[in-house]
Design an enzyme around this catalytic site. Structure first.
Site, PDB file in Angstrom:
ATOM      1  N   VAL A   1       3.029  -3.908  -4.172  1.00  0.00           N
ATOM      2  CA  VAL A   1       1.831  -4.052  -4.971  1.00  0.00           C
ATOM      3  C   VAL A   1       1.827  -3.213  -6.311  1.00  0.00           C
ATOM      4  CG1 VAL A   1      -0.693  -3.739  -4.852  1.00  0.00           C
ATOM      5  CG2 VAL A   1       0.318  -4.801  -3.115  1.00  0.00           C
TER       6      VAL A   1
ATOM      7  N   ALA B   1       2.174   2.173  -7.476  1.00  0.00           N
ATOM      8  CA  ALA B   1       2.680   1.142  -6.719  1.00  0.00           C
ATOM      9  C   ALA B   1       3.172   1.491  -5.394  1.00  0.00           C
ATOM     10  CB  ALA B   1       3.937   0.418  -7.520  1.00  0.00           C
ATOM     11  N   LYS B   2       3.177   0.469  -4.493  1.00  0.00           N
ATOM     12  CA  LYS B   2       3.772   0.762  -2.910  1.00  0.00           C
ATOM     13  C   LYS B   2       4.229  -0.563  -2.478  1.00  0.00           C
ATOM     14  CE  LYS B   2       3.153   4.282   0.078  1.00  0.00           C
ATOM     15  NZ  LYS B   2       3.421   5.774  -0.541  1.00  0.00           N
ATOM     16  N   GLY B   3       5.025  -0.420  -1.631  1.00  0.00           N
ATOM     17  CA  GLY B   3       5.602  -1.533  -0.599  1.00  0.00           C
ATOM     18  C   GLY B   3       5.733  -1.099   0.658  1.00  0.00           C
TER      19      GLY B   3
END
Length: 424
Positions: A68, A113-115
């Site tokens: 995201v 952002a992040k995953g």
């Protein structure tokens, strides 16, 4: 690719619900920029990927992965990747949004952002873990890059995972791209000081906050939840400053020692067993009793949503340092504020990791690397200066440090949004 995330219906105590509440609380302090506030409530981009891999026994397993990108007005996306069985899209959305705020709070030229992958990595062999990582990297490869979105380690990921990600991306683009991830091994373009940077940031902000409230670190009692890279590094620095760690909780158990733990004995046990459980230098406690321990400083450095309103009523600490992302629910935050307990929020307290990730990224571009002492001096200055700015806003408006941090960060994000304008 998902452009409309309206199907995500958060509850008030869910990670995304907690974040939205934090944005609502800061909106009155944004002035004319409040017209852009919906920007903060909508991730720019969310990707859900299927990750099929062949397991060692020949069967094919499928895992769900996410990346995201919340807001990229100030620069490329930046944020970690976590491997955990409870990872959800909503959680990753919230974590990406907190990264936007965190990066802006310390004035780094990044968006958030992040995953994550919904998987229990402990159930995979090393070869299966490598396959999972490489396939995930390939699936998200078209939205990441040194100038697009730069992943990093998070829960259950490390330098080896980042090395596999960097190699996979590099193979796909046909050139070595060390800057596509941070938190890499040193000999692959990693930075000195990165592993302990988040914990160091927790200590530096905690030291400044303790001075502010007149809390002497000499003899101060510290309780730590989560004893991985963040909790252990922060704890070690507090002990060096004269404090003592009296309680520790992690996935393996909860232990207590009223006189303070001997870290020279504890750390080898943690490295050998993977947790604090079973350590002979302390007594075992019930997990819920951790929140009743008499302490001056509490460091929640595990997962989000740990400090509920009920637990907040029992906490004895004068100072809470959020080493984890989103460890305090909104209801718990209100209780702590009402009780006069100072909270240094995650979006500034644990920003040391992404700050040194920024240093790593810069060093990769220049192919010129700094010493660990240089890293630590630069990190300390950025953290102290950022906290001073945030505290000035808190004093001016008589608001909590969390709302003040959001005020500083959201103003920076929305100014960038306004000045860039809308295209087309």
């Amino acid at each position: 690719m998902i452009s409309n995330l309206s199907f995500v219906t958060p509850t008030p105590d869910s990670p995304w619900g907690t974040y939205l509440m934090q944005v609502d609380r800061v909106t009155p302090y944004l002035g004319h920029l409040a017209r852009w506030v919906e920007t903060l409530k909508r991730p720019k981009r969310a990707l859900i990927v299927d990750i099929p891999i062949e397991l060692d026994d020949g069967t094919v397993a499928h895992y769900e992965g996410y990346r995201v990108q919340h807001n990229m007005s100030r620069g490329p996306g930046k944020g970690g990747v976590r491997y955990h069985p409870d990872v959800t899209l909503e959680e990753v959305m919230a974590l990406s949004a907190w990264m936007s705020v965190k990066n802006a709070a310390v004035n780094l030229p990044y968006g958030g952002a992040k995953g994550g992958i919904r998987v229990d990595p402990k159930k995979l062999s090393n070869k299966e873990l490598e396959k999972l990582t490489r396939r995930y990297t390939s699936e998200i490869g078209f939205i990441i890059g040194p100038q697009q979105d730069i992943p990093a380690p998070d829960v259950n990921t490390n330098g080896q995972i980042m090395a596999w990600m960097m190699d996979t991306y590099s193979m796909n683009v046909g050139a070595t791209a060390t800057g596509v991830v941070t938190g890499k091994p040193i000999h692959l373009g990693g930075s000195l000081g990165r592993v302990k940077a988040t914990g160091r940031g927790v200590f530096v902000t905690g030291r400044e906050a303790a001075r502010r409230i007149g809390l002497d670190l000499q003899g101060a009692r510290v309780a730590v939840q989560g004893f991985g890279n963040v909790g252990s590094a922060a704890g070690e620095l507090f002990v060096q400053a004269g404090a003592k760690i009296v309680a520790i909780q992690d996935h393996s158990g909860t232990i207590f020692n009223d006189k303070g733990f001997d870290l020279a004995e504890l750390m080898p046990h943690v490295r050998a067993t993977g947790g604090v459980g079973g350590f002979k230098g302390g007594e075992k406690m019930n997990a819920e009793e951790f929140w009743d321990v008499k302490c001056d400083i509490l460091i929640p450095a595990a997962l989000e949503g740990q400090i509920t309103a009920e637990r907040a009523r029992r906490i004895t600490a004068k100072l809470v340092l959020e080493g984890a992302n989103g460890p305090t629910l909104g209801s718990g935050d209100d209780v702590l504020s009402d009780r006069g307990i100072l909270v240094v929020p995650d979006v500034i307290c644990n920003a040391g990791g992404v700050t040194v990730s920024y240093f790593e990224w810069v060093q990769d571009f220049s192919s010129f690397f700094w010493t660990e002492d240089e890293i630590n001096v630069r990190l300390d200055k950025i953290m102290v200066d950022a906290l001073k700015r945030i505290w000035a806003v808190a004093d001016e408006h008589k608001i909590t440090l969390r709302t003040a941090t959001f005020a500083v960060a959201c103003e920076r994000i929305l100014i960038a949004r306004e000045e860039r304008g809308l295209y087309p």
